[in-house]
Design an enzyme around this catalytic site. Structure first.
Site, PDB file in Angstrom:
ATOM      1  N   LYS A 173      -7.935  42.727  22.749  1.00  0.00           N
ATOM      2  CA  LYS A 173      -8.633  41.645  22.054  1.00  0.00           C
ATOM      3  C   LYS A 173      -7.568  40.829  21.329  1.00  0.00           C
ATOM      4  O   LYS A 173      -7.101  41.214  20.257  1.00  0.00           O
ATOM      5  CB  LYS A 173      -9.634  42.246  21.056  1.00  0.00           C
ATOM      6  CG  LYS A 173     -10.857  41.417  20.740  1.00  0.00           C
ATOM      7  CD  LYS A 173     -10.606  40.009  20.276  1.00  0.00           C
ATOM      8  CE  LYS A 173     -10.286  39.857  18.823  1.00  0.00           C
ATOM      9  NZ  LYS A 173      -9.969  38.456  18.431  1.00  0.00           N
ATOM     10  N   GLY A 226      -2.152  42.729  12.074  1.00  0.00           N
ATOM     11  CA  GLY A 226      -2.906  41.649  11.448  1.00  0.00           C
ATOM     12  C   GLY A 226      -2.934  41.818   9.947  1.00  0.00           C
ATOM     13  O   GLY A 226      -1.979  42.326   9.358  1.00  0.00           O
ATOM     14  N   VAL A 230      -8.435  43.434   7.203  1.00  0.00           N
ATOM     15  CA  VAL A 230      -9.021  43.878   8.475  1.00  0.00           C
ATOM     16  C   VAL A 230      -8.503  45.284   8.804  1.00  0.00           C
ATOM     17  O   VAL A 230      -9.257  46.148   9.261  1.00  0.00           O
ATOM     18  CB  VAL A 230      -8.712  42.875   9.614  1.00  0.00           C
ATOM     19  CG1 VAL A 230      -9.128  43.434  10.967  1.00  0.00           C
ATOM     20  CG2 VAL A 230      -9.424  41.550   9.361  1.00  0.00           C
ATOM     21  N   GLY A 231      -7.232  45.527   8.526  1.00  0.00           N
ATOM     22  CA  GLY A 231      -6.646  46.842   8.792  1.00  0.00           C
ATOM     23  C   GLY A 231      -7.371  47.960   8.050  1.00  0.00           C
ATOM     24  O   GLY A 231      -7.617  49.029   8.603  1.00  0.00           O
ATOM     25  N   GLU A 248       0.052  47.651  11.888  1.00  0.00           N
ATOM     26  CA  GLU A 248       1.149  46.945  11.227  1.00  0.00           C
ATOM     27  C   GLU A 248       0.518  45.747  10.559  1.00  0.00           C
ATOM     28  O   GLU A 248      -0.164  44.955  11.222  1.00  0.00           O
ATOM     29  CB  GLU A 248       2.215  46.558  12.260  1.00  0.00           C
ATOM     30  CG  GLU A 248       3.555  46.272  11.623  1.00  0.00           C
ATOM     31  CD  GLU A 248       3.738  44.823  11.319  1.00  0.00           C
ATOM     32  OE1 GLU A 248       3.795  44.488  10.112  1.00  0.00           O
ATOM     33  OE2 GLU A 248       3.808  44.031  12.262  1.00  0.00           O
ATOM     34  N   CYS A 282       5.405  38.537   9.496  1.00  0.00           N
ATOM     35  CA  CYS A 282       5.245  39.672   8.583  1.00  0.00           C
ATOM     36  C   CYS A 282       6.599  40.074   8.011  1.00  0.00           C
ATOM     37  O   CYS A 282       6.660  40.786   7.014  1.00  0.00           O
ATOM     38  CB  CYS A 282       4.580  40.833   9.296  1.00  0.00           C
ATOM     39  SG  CYS A 282       5.315  41.220  10.869  1.00  0.00           S
ATOM     40  N   GLN A 329      -5.231  27.969   7.722  1.00  0.00           N
ATOM     41  CA  GLN A 329      -3.952  28.506   7.247  1.00  0.00           C
ATOM     42  C   GLN A 329      -3.262  27.481   6.332  1.00  0.00           C
ATOM     43  O   GLN A 329      -2.727  27.835   5.283  1.00  0.00           O
ATOM     44  CB  GLN A 329      -3.053  28.867   8.436  1.00  0.00           C
ATOM     45  CG  GLN A 329      -1.827  29.664   8.055  1.00  0.00           C
ATOM     46  CD  GLN A 329      -2.139  31.091   7.555  1.00  0.00           C
ATOM     47  OE1 GLN A 329      -2.974  31.774   8.107  1.00  0.00           O
ATOM     48  NE2 GLN A 329      -1.458  31.511   6.502  1.00  0.00           N
ATOM     49  N   GLU A 381       0.564  38.456   0.343  1.00  0.00           N
ATOM     50  CA  GLU A 381       1.208  37.857   1.517  1.00  0.00           C
ATOM     51  C   GLU A 381       0.646  36.442   1.706  1.00  0.00           C
ATOM     52  O   GLU A 381      -0.557  36.261   1.863  1.00  0.00           O
ATOM     53  CB  GLU A 381       0.933  38.679   2.774  1.00  0.00           C
ATOM     54  CG  GLU A 381       1.641  38.085   3.988  1.00  0.00           C
ATOM     55  CD  GLU A 381       1.513  38.939   5.233  1.00  0.00           C
ATOM     56  OE1 GLU A 381       0.388  39.251   5.629  1.00  0.00           O
ATOM     57  OE2 GLU A 381       2.565  39.284   5.809  1.00  0.00           O
TER      58      GLU A 381
HETATM   59  P1  NDP Z   1      -6.750  39.044  10.983  1.00  0.00           P
HETATM   60  O1  NDP Z   1      -6.380  40.390  10.509  1.00  0.00           O
HETATM   61  O2  NDP Z   1      -8.096  38.527  10.665  1.00  0.00           O
HETATM   62  O3  NDP Z   1      -6.594  38.965  12.590  1.00  0.00           O
HETATM   63  C1  NDP Z   1      -5.810  39.832  13.375  1.00  0.00           C
HETATM   64  C2  NDP Z   1      -6.600  40.240  14.609  1.00  0.00           C
HETATM   65  O4  NDP Z   1      -7.732  41.018  14.220  1.00  0.00           O
HETATM   66  C3  NDP Z   1      -7.181  39.064  15.392  1.00  0.00           C
HETATM   67  O5  NDP Z   1      -7.210  39.369  16.768  1.00  0.00           O
HETATM   68  C4  NDP Z   1      -8.593  38.986  14.862  1.00  0.00           C
HETATM   69  O6  NDP Z   1      -9.471  38.315  15.726  1.00  0.00           O
HETATM   70  C5  NDP Z   1      -8.929  40.449  14.739  1.00  0.00           C
HETATM   71  N1  NDP Z   1     -10.017  40.745  13.805  1.00  0.00           N
HETATM   72  C6  NDP Z   1     -10.500  39.989  12.792  1.00  0.00           C
HETATM   73  N2  NDP Z   1     -11.498  40.640  12.170  1.00  0.00           N
HETATM   74  C7  NDP Z   1     -11.657  41.822  12.801  1.00  0.00           C
HETATM   75  C8  NDP Z   1     -12.528  42.924  12.596  1.00  0.00           C
HETATM   76  N3  NDP Z   1     -13.440  42.942  11.631  1.00  0.00           N
HETATM   77  N4  NDP Z   1     -12.417  43.997  13.424  1.00  0.00           N
HETATM   78  C9  NDP Z   1     -11.497  44.012  14.402  1.00  0.00           C
HETATM   79  N5  NDP Z   1     -10.642  42.977  14.642  1.00  0.00           N
HETATM   80  C10 NDP Z   1     -10.723  41.901  13.839  1.00  0.00           C
HETATM   81  O7  NDP Z   1      -5.688  38.046  10.489  1.00  0.00           O
HETATM   82  P2  NDP Z   1      -5.791  36.433  10.565  1.00  0.00           P
HETATM   83  O8  NDP Z   1      -5.368  36.045  11.893  1.00  0.00           O
HETATM   84  O9  NDP Z   1      -7.138  35.959  10.135  1.00  0.00           O
HETATM   85  O10 NDP Z   1      -4.749  36.020   9.493  1.00  0.00           O
HETATM   86  C11 NDP Z   1      -5.094  36.148   8.100  1.00  0.00           C
HETATM   87  C12 NDP Z   1      -3.909  36.620   7.306  1.00  0.00           C
HETATM   88  O11 NDP Z   1      -3.498  37.896   7.798  1.00  0.00           O
HETATM   89  C13 NDP Z   1      -2.664  35.764   7.421  1.00  0.00           C
HETATM   90  O12 NDP Z   1      -2.691  34.686   6.561  1.00  0.00           O
HETATM   91  C14 NDP Z   1      -1.593  36.774   7.106  1.00  0.00           C
HETATM   92  O13 NDP Z   1      -1.475  36.905   5.727  1.00  0.00           O
HETATM   93  C15 NDP Z   1      -2.119  38.049   7.689  1.00  0.00           C
HETATM   94  N6  NDP Z   1      -1.547  38.336   9.017  1.00  0.00           N
HETATM   95  C16 NDP Z   1      -0.483  39.167   9.092  1.00  0.00           C
HETATM   96  C17 NDP Z   1       0.116  39.412  10.301  1.00  0.00           C
HETATM   97  C18 NDP Z   1       1.302  40.277  10.380  1.00  0.00           C
HETATM   98  O14 NDP Z   1       1.986  40.284  11.394  1.00  0.00           O
HETATM   99  N7  NDP Z   1       1.603  41.033   9.352  1.00  0.00           N
HETATM  100  C19 NDP Z   1      -0.341  38.806  11.537  1.00  0.00           C
HETATM  101  C20 NDP Z   1      -1.486  37.940  11.369  1.00  0.00           C
HETATM  102  C21 NDP Z   1      -2.053  37.745  10.145  1.00  0.00           C
HETATM  103  P3  NDP Z   1      -9.726  36.717  15.567  1.00  0.00           P
HETATM  104  O15 NDP Z   1      -8.448  36.103  15.214  1.00  0.00           O
HETATM  105  O16 NDP Z   1     -10.194  36.319  16.893  1.00  0.00           O
HETATM  106  O17 NDP Z   1     -10.756  36.605  14.515  1.00  0.00           O
END
Ligand code: NDP
Length: 483
Positions: A173, A226, A230-231, A248, A282, A329, A381
């Site tokens: 996904k 992510g 969500v984690g 991560e 990250c 963002q 973050e």
């Molecule tokens: P998210 O954690 O929301 O997204 C990461 C992934 O998880 C995406 O594929 C997303 O799908 C999916 N997701 C979202 N909600 C759920 C859920 N309830 N259950 C399972 N999977 C889910 O991060 P965002 O992309 O919204 O970014 C938000 C913030 O997160 C950023 O501003 C940053 O601070 C942080 N982030 C950190 C990252 C890192 O590498 N450390 C990477 C990305 C974000 P979809 O996008 O389709 O909703």
């Protein structure tokens, strides 16, 4: 809808229950395409197909797995320019970074092609005479991969490659903000001679498709990158189902600039780590902890470096900083600028939205000085081209500030002192420490991950990846002869 923008389930491209539009963040008039959104029955079909395909793939053996991964990696490297252009068009990172990311994704596949051949076990003597013991690694089963938008090809690659190398099937996904990169990577994988259902692409909203996937009892393991929020939800559902999990998440990476540092090098590394990828990494350096003896000179040079960076269209020659990935963002970035000002931090440059010939989510890289480590801009973050300078009176004070965070992914020190560098390496609570290097930028053949709220579960990448993508079986064998 074009067929290639669909879902890939059970070896077939198919339409979704709905579509979303994908726009270029450098030019909002540029529509990249429409992309399928799965419904729950399609997700269930993908999970069932993966379950069926996994034993077939494991039985195919190491040479087959090696060859498939090598072919995927070789094609990604050969097409790095073309796929990198698409990546940069939808994510907004400069073309050189998009190209580099796709090439790196190829390296993950060729590295794990070789790792497939190195799935070694152990032999042990039994404490009971006449019994032989062997310890073997077996695939964990069906893996759910949930990936973010900021490295839309490399992050899934470092999860998909070991999953396949070690005999697993998977359901992926990707982030909904970067579906074109997901489809491009899927096309390369789908072209291989692999069992139908081994690899499934199920695009859709995280809160619906992603959540149903990670809560499913049909999966054996979850690899997630992510946000922390969500984690946390994923960890809770993984524990409830006893599903193996690896995550991560965010960070607030510190970089110490000591009084004996090469200041020009420190500025170059800090600017690179803070603003590269529009700060959407990250591993970004977001807390610059600077010794008071060099503070003013460092800050002056850093502001000049930030102001000299060329912010523009990701595909335009000379662009160093692209737009934020989305309107949400950018709005969050601008909110953090306002929060920093309201907390009493001094905004020395940037932080404002920029106009460019094409309408996009552009923002000038921002430097805050006079910040304290307890401010929100130093604790949360931001994922933005914003960096915060904190003044410290000594190395010990700087290290204490660096370690005062719930996160611990990467950390750096700029110093000419071997004693300080060694001490930092031993006492910095982080998964990766960098000496005289930026906090961002890692290799593909060694482990990557952090401590605290940054990571959870076994490490990713390098040979350590086998811990997550395999499970260990201990066999006791007797010849069955009478004593
Ligand atoms: P998210 O954690 O929301 O997204 C990461 C992934 O998880 C995406 O594929 C997303 O799908 C999916 N997701 C979202 N909600 C759920 C859920 N309830 N259950 C399972 N999977 C889910 O991060 P965002 O992309 O919204 O970014 C938000 C913030 O997160 C950023 O501003 C940053 O601070 C942080 N982030 C950190 C990252 C890192 O590498 N450390 C990477 C990305 C974000 P979809 O996008 O389709 O909703």
């Amino acid at each position: 809808m074009a067929q290639t923008n669909g879902l890939f389930i059970a070896g077939e491209w198919q339409d979704g229950a709905a579509v979303i539009e994908n726009r270029n963040p450098s030019d909002l008039s540029d529509i990249i395409g429409e992309y399928a959104q799965a419904d729950s029955s399609q997700l269930d079909a993908a999970l069932a197909a993966a379950r069926k395909a996994q034993p077939v793939w494991w039985a195919a053996g190491v040479q087959k797995r090696h060859d498939v991964l090598m072919a995927i990696g070789t094609e990604l490297m050969a097409r790095a320019e073309e796929i990198g252009r698409l990546l940069s068009r939808e994510e907004g990172k400069p073309l050189a970074e998009g190209k580099g990311e796709v090439y790196r994704a190829g390296q993950f596949f060729t590295y794990f092609a070789a790792e497939a051949l190195r799935l070694h076990g152990d032999l042990a003597e039994s404490v009971r005479p006449g019994i032989e013991i062997d310890v073997r690694r077996e695939p964990v089963g069906v893996v759910a991969i949930v990936s973010p938008w900021n490295f839309p090809v490399a992050t899934p690659a470092w999860k998909i490659a070991p999953a396949l190398a070690f005999g697993n099937a998977l359901v992926w996904k990707p982030a909904n903000l970067t579906p074109a990169s997901a489809v491009a990577l899927t096309e390369v994988i789908a072209r291989q001679d692999i069992p139908a259902g081994l690899f499934n692409l199920v695009t859709g909203p995280g809160r619906a498709v992603g959540q149903r996937l990670v809560e499913s009892r049909e999966i054996d393991a979850i690899s997630f990158t992510g946000s922390v929020s969500v984690g946390r939800g994923i960890a809770a559902s993984a524990v409830a189902n006893m599903t193996k999990v690896q995550m991560e998440m965010g960070s607030k990476n510190p970089m110490l600039i000591m009084d004996d540092a090469d200041l020009d090098l420190a500025v170059a590394h800090a600017a690179n780590a803070a603003f590269g990828g529009t700060g959407q990494k990250c591993t970004a350096a977001s807390r610059l902890i600077v010794h008071e003896a060099v503070h003013d000179a460092f800050v002056e040079k850093l502001v000049a470096a930030a102001q000299a960076l060329k912010v523009g269209h990701a595909l335009e020659a000379g662009t160093q900083i692209g737009p934020a990935v989305s309107g949400e963002q950018l709005a969050q970035n601008l909110d953090y600028v306002a929060i920093g000002k309201s907390e009493g931090a001094e905004l020395l440059c940037g932080g404002d939205r920029l106009e460019r010939p094409t309408e996009g989510y552009y923002m000038a890289p921002a430097v805050f000085a006079g910040t304290r480590n307890d401010m929100r801009i130093n604790r949360e973050e931001m994922f933005a081209p914003i960096t915060c300078v904190i003044k410290a009176g000594s190395y010990d004070e700087a290290l204490g500030i660096a370690n005062d965070s719930e996160f611990g992914l990467t950390a750096g020190i700029m110093t000419r002192s071997l004693a300080r560098a060694s001490h930092f390496r031993a006492h910095m609570r982080a998964g990766c420490v960098m000496v005289n290097l930026p906090t961002a930028g890692t290799d593909y053949h060694v482990p990557f991950g952090g401590r605290g709220a940054s990571s959870f579960g076994p490490r990713e990448q390098g040979r350590y990846a086998a811990e997550f993508y395999t499970t260990v079986k201990t066999a006791y064998v007797s010849a069955g002869l009478p004593e």
